[in-house]
Motif scaffolding. Sequence first.
Motif, PDB file in Angstrom:
ATOM      1  N   ASP A 290      -7.380  12.480  13.085  1.00  0.00           N
ATOM      2  CA  ASP A 290      -8.730  11.928  13.259  1.00  0.00           C
ATOM      3  C   ASP A 290      -9.145  11.931  14.726  1.00  0.00           C
ATOM      4  O   ASP A 290     -10.287  12.224  15.070  1.00  0.00           O
ATOM      5  CB  ASP A 290      -8.809  10.511  12.667  1.00  0.00           C
TER       6      ASP A 290
ATOM      7  N   GLY B 283      -2.512  10.249   2.524  1.00  0.00           N
ATOM      8  CA  GLY B 283      -3.677  11.111   2.698  1.00  0.00           C
ATOM      9  C   GLY B 283      -3.359  12.487   3.263  1.00  0.00           C
ATOM     10  O   GLY B 283      -3.934  13.495   2.839  1.00  0.00           O
TER      11      GLY B 283
ATOM     12  N   ASP C  69      -6.613   7.223  -0.464  1.00  0.00           N
ATOM     13  CA  ASP C  69      -6.576   5.898  -1.092  1.00  0.00           C
ATOM     14  C   ASP C  69      -7.282   5.826  -2.451  1.00  0.00           C
ATOM     15  O   ASP C  69      -8.421   6.285  -2.599  1.00  0.00           O
ATOM     16  CB  ASP C  69      -7.181   4.864  -0.130  1.00  0.00           C
TER      17      ASP C  69
ATOM     18  N   HIS D  69       0.809  -1.223   0.000  1.00  0.00           N
ATOM     19  CA  HIS D  69       0.000   0.000   0.000  1.00  0.00           C
ATOM     20  C   HIS D  69       0.850   1.285   0.000  1.00  0.00           C
ATOM     21  O   HIS D  69       0.524   2.259  -0.691  1.00  0.00           O
ATOM     22  CB  HIS D  69      -0.933  -0.033   1.217  1.00  0.00           C
TER      23      HIS D  69
END
Length: 334
Positions: A169, A270, A302, A114
């Motif tokens: 977050d 991100g 993503d 990833h």
Amino acid sequence: MKDMYILAIESSCDETSCAIVKNGCEDIATVILSQIDIHTNFGGVVPEIASRHHLKNITMVIEECLKKSKLTMDEIDAIAVTYGPGLIGSLLVGVEAAKTLAMVYNKPLIPVHHIAGHIYANNLTKKMEYPLLALVVSGGHTELVYMKDEYQFEKLGETLDDAIGETYDKVARVIGVGYPGGPVIDKMAQEGVHEYNLPLPLNDNSYNFSFSGLKSAVINLAHNYEQRDVELNKANLAKSFQDVVIETITKKTLKALKDNDIKRMIISGGVAANKSLREGLKKVCEENGIECSYPDLKYCTDNATMIGAAGYFAYKKGITADSNLNAKSSLSLV
Ligand code: KG4
Ligand code: ZN
């Protein structure tokens, strides 16, 4: 050399995505189905719900992408897929779909990490040149990766605890401004002033990061104000938090660049969508004669396009897999 079209799949977290990428740099078609609206109700990604939605949508997303590209499976040269790291149930959906396509249509299967995908998102905007330093800042990762050459990764530093996106977050959740926190905090910070004193995280000489102390400091501050029934200025807190984050990331990145005499850097993941981080790093790099670039905003969070870009270079290195390929929730880049 003949053009190479890669069909790529990404499903490691809460985006179901399929893309077709030509020669590792050209976005032929991209479809991203985000589950953000679903997970917002829970204040974060719920793994079980995420995998169910991937399963429900993956076929439709692949079909839609092929339709958008106006290509047929005969014209696709290989299938690339994110096989880790990420949420295991989510990853499995993408990996099984990719294995099925590769088997049915008899195409090579390319396993992609990833983070390699996030790094190669840059190649969709500007051809990557080496050597370079990649700053990876996402929901799950905060890393400084040295690339001497194509598809060669050497980790110089990483977070010792929370990732930066995760911290954004959490801060957003504590002050009650929703999920995902990064874009909201970023926007709020533009309207605030630096009012609150927060500790500079892991202010040492290493290339590592640590954000758990900063996270706790914000939580304690919020609770303290609540107990005293004093209103916290959320925009000012966002600005104070973001200033500290950018200062620490910029400082560590610049040190890694200078110590290792690297003249090029890229930002990925991100959090690379963060305007102040982009501008802050760009400015510092300019002052030090270092070239700094980042992906288009649409390739920061993503997407499967970045997996198709990375997949091309992985394939050129001879990296392929067979039907035994398995998803891996934790997987090291190097
Ligand atoms: O790369 P990504 O889509 O997923 C992972 O691989 O983890 O990154 C998602 C993270 C989230 O934590 C989100 O809050 C953060 O990127 N993010 C931002 C911004 N846009 C997204 N953080 C700071 N500023 C932004 N503008
Ligand atoms: Zn990601």
